[in-house]
Design an enzyme around this catalytic site. Sequence first.
Site, short mmCIF file in Angstrom:
data_model
loop_
_atom_site.label_atom_id
_atom_site.label_comp_id
_atom_site.label_asym_id
_atom_site.label_seq_id
_atom_site.Cartn_x
_atom_site.Cartn_y
_atom_site.Cartn_z
N LYS A 119 21.39 76.45 28.18
CA LYS A 119 22.09 77.44 28.14
C LYS A 119 23.25 77.63 28.90
O LYS A 119 24.27 78.14 28.67
CB LYS A 119 21.23 78.73 28.84
CG LYS A 119 20.12 79.17 27.78
CD LYS A 119 19.41 80.29 28.40
CE LYS A 119 18.40 81.04 27.21
NZ LYS A 119 17.67 82.22 27.74
N LYS A 201 16.24 74.64 16.78
CA LYS A 201 15.10 75.60 16.85
C LYS A 201 15.78 77.03 16.12
O LYS A 201 16.96 77.09 16.52
CB LYS A 201 14.43 75.96 18.30
CG LYS A 201 13.52 76.89 18.31
CD LYS A 201 13.24 77.27 19.74
CE LYS A 201 12.17 78.53 19.85
NZ LYS A 201 12.06 78.98 21.31
N LYS A 204 17.23 83.71 17.66
CA LYS A 204 17.58 85.38 17.26
C LYS A 204 19.22 85.36 17.63
O LYS A 204 19.58 86.36 17.33
CB LYS A 204 16.68 86.32 18.03
CG LYS A 204 16.69 86.01 19.46
CD LYS A 204 15.46 87.29 19.92
CE LYS A 204 15.68 87.44 21.46
NZ LYS A 204 14.70 86.12 22.18
#
Length: 337
Positions: A119, A201, A204
């Site tokens: 992140k 992965k 969303k």
Amino acid sequence: METSTTPQRKTIFSGVQPSGMLTIGNYLGSIKNWKAFEETYDCLYCVVDLHAITVRQDPAMLRRRTYETLALYIASGLDPEKNTLFVQSHVPAHAELSWVLNCYTMFGELSRMTQFKDKSRKYASNINAGLFTYPVLMASDILLYQTDLVPVGIDQMQHIELSRDIAGRFNQIYGDTFTVPEGFIPKAGAKIMSLAEPEKKMSKSDTNGNASVYILDSRDDILRKFKRAVTDSDTVVCRAEGKDGINNLMTIYSAFTGKSDAEIEKEFEGLGYGHFKIAVGETVADALAPVRSEFDRLMADKAYLETVMKNGSAKAAYLARKTLSKVYRKIGFTQPK
């Protein structure tokens, strides 16, 4: 006179961030599996809105998605009478315990968190302290409820291990305080990959509209996305190294149908990728249709969703306060009577 006692049920806790439209990865890896526990465990399922703000959120959208996530929990089959469904920020003990546990978590432990590294690269302009310490908040979520089992995707197991380490460290210093939790990874659908980049992965928050299939996608959108799914130059439907796209589609198909790899390979023998993609898309669309219908009904009844929030947070707060009071007492905080 003989007496009988009912064994105390074990506790399960899990949650999903309301930070974007939920994908079939969230559905298969988390929400769909949760219902199986409701008859035999005490289940707490949380909309983890405190976690969501480590990344900048639009306030109005965050509020809406909090309602949407709760509605999806119920639409996916979770009965509010059998499960404690609540919003994280409605129970202040999560943030309170998180501060305490920050003081029992080592800087080096947090520095090794894979998701922090990922992140930090993705949100380089906003590497805030919350992004670094949110695994401690996750540990607090779990430990507050003396959780025995945490259903998670495989990418979250590092956080479960940290929760176990923190619990063990605190217990060693102050005596038995926290239940040391175990992680549970479902056999099928534990990690659903992107349809556009199957080595990554499914997310969303992916900006590529074809990469993720959302629970609330229309049937046409679902079919279109699966038809465009990236595969390879082969034509044989089988699981093998180097066939990331087909491996992912087989995982999705297996998770929705319960079929094994061998059964899938036999079913599509000689039919090619095109036929397989359509079959996967139709299977997913059919499975999600009743979820979308129930979701629409629930979102039209905001008062009901707020009642679920209120009742769930009251029950969760009662349980959380018992643990927090024990922690405060053990570390030496005074508490008014």
